[in-house]
Write an enzyme that holds these catalytic residues in place. Sequence first.
Site, short mmCIF file in Angstrom:
data_model
loop_
_atom_site.label_atom_id
_atom_site.label_comp_id
_atom_site.label_asym_id
_atom_site.label_seq_id
_atom_site.Cartn_x
_atom_site.Cartn_y
_atom_site.Cartn_z
N GLN A 33 55.44 68.40 14.44
CA GLN A 33 55.26 67.40 15.59
C GLN A 33 56.33 66.74 16.00
O GLN A 33 56.61 65.56 16.25
CB GLN A 33 54.55 66.10 14.50
CG GLN A 33 52.96 66.60 14.39
CD GLN A 33 52.18 67.02 15.64
OE1 GLN A 33 52.22 66.12 16.62
NE2 GLN A 33 51.14 67.66 15.65
N SER A 34 57.36 67.66 16.21
CA SER A 34 58.74 67.00 16.67
C SER A 34 58.73 66.33 17.82
O SER A 34 58.26 66.79 18.94
CB SER A 34 59.78 68.05 16.73
OG SER A 34 60.97 67.89 17.26
#
Length: 313
Positions: free
Chosen positions: A70-71
């Site tokens: 989920q960067s």
Amino acid sequence: MTVPLSAWPTPLHPAPRLSAALGLAPGDLVVKRDDLTDLGGGNKVRKLEHLAAEAVAAGATVLVTSGGVQSNHARMTAAAAARLGLRAVLVLAGEPSAQRPGNLALDAALGARVVLVPDPAAVEERVAAVAAELRAGGEVPAVLPLGGSSATGARGYLACAAELVEQAPGARHVVVAVGSGGTMAGLVAGLGADRVLGVDTGAVPEPAERVAGLVTAIGGSAVGLRLRRDQVGDGYGARTDAAVTALRTAARTEGLLLDPVYTAKALAGLAAAVADGSIRPGERTVFVHTGGLPGLFGHPVAAELAGEVVPAS
């Protein structure tokens, strides 16, 4: 050397109801809205203006970077690549969830190639392999660091520090989430270690050493570095009661939307600092909102919050 990727400065918003809820005077707290940047919003765009400029100058055709599944940095790298007419390859640690796509949906919308690596320890090796594969295919890859946090990337937050000198000259405390360290490092280099309070989110094993190294690399002093490590909980990305409380409090007092991985933990750290007297009423305080909202929709806390909705009978 930079490439323009957003409009500056970002605004500073008063937060009197949130300030009072935390135990400060209503006029003590202001929010630096780095969630309102371009490319989907968030702090990484400041770093990318420097990193992408370096990549373009080197003739890059594709930006390669890494992070968690989920960067926010990866998502904004994909957006920067699209803006600059480049391709992007994102090497991400973790497994996707069809029920909680979050940033992954935006990565796909932006046209990035996503390489998922189940084992976080194998990410660095996979990045090197991807870069080699691209070179063999005639591409010119630029490998950007985790979180955009290098001496080059951290310079983006020297600019933010300069904005705060103008916008909030009397601020005693500047509170910010610490992930890969570059954001805090730039603020410390620009404002001084005594004014910046970092709240560790558990993204890297030795955050103090990492931040201090970046501060030194861009010409600042890390003596007296202030870093809280009491909000990590069970680890990076893990839910904590304090973060969920902070998320709800910000939303319900100011309509200010946070994410559970970074900004909610940073606000929980601010609340803890007020509770233990590290930050006192009457001391002007800036909370740096570093964005990350898309990540909420890839986190189990989103389902928890949605579960509070009671259907009409």
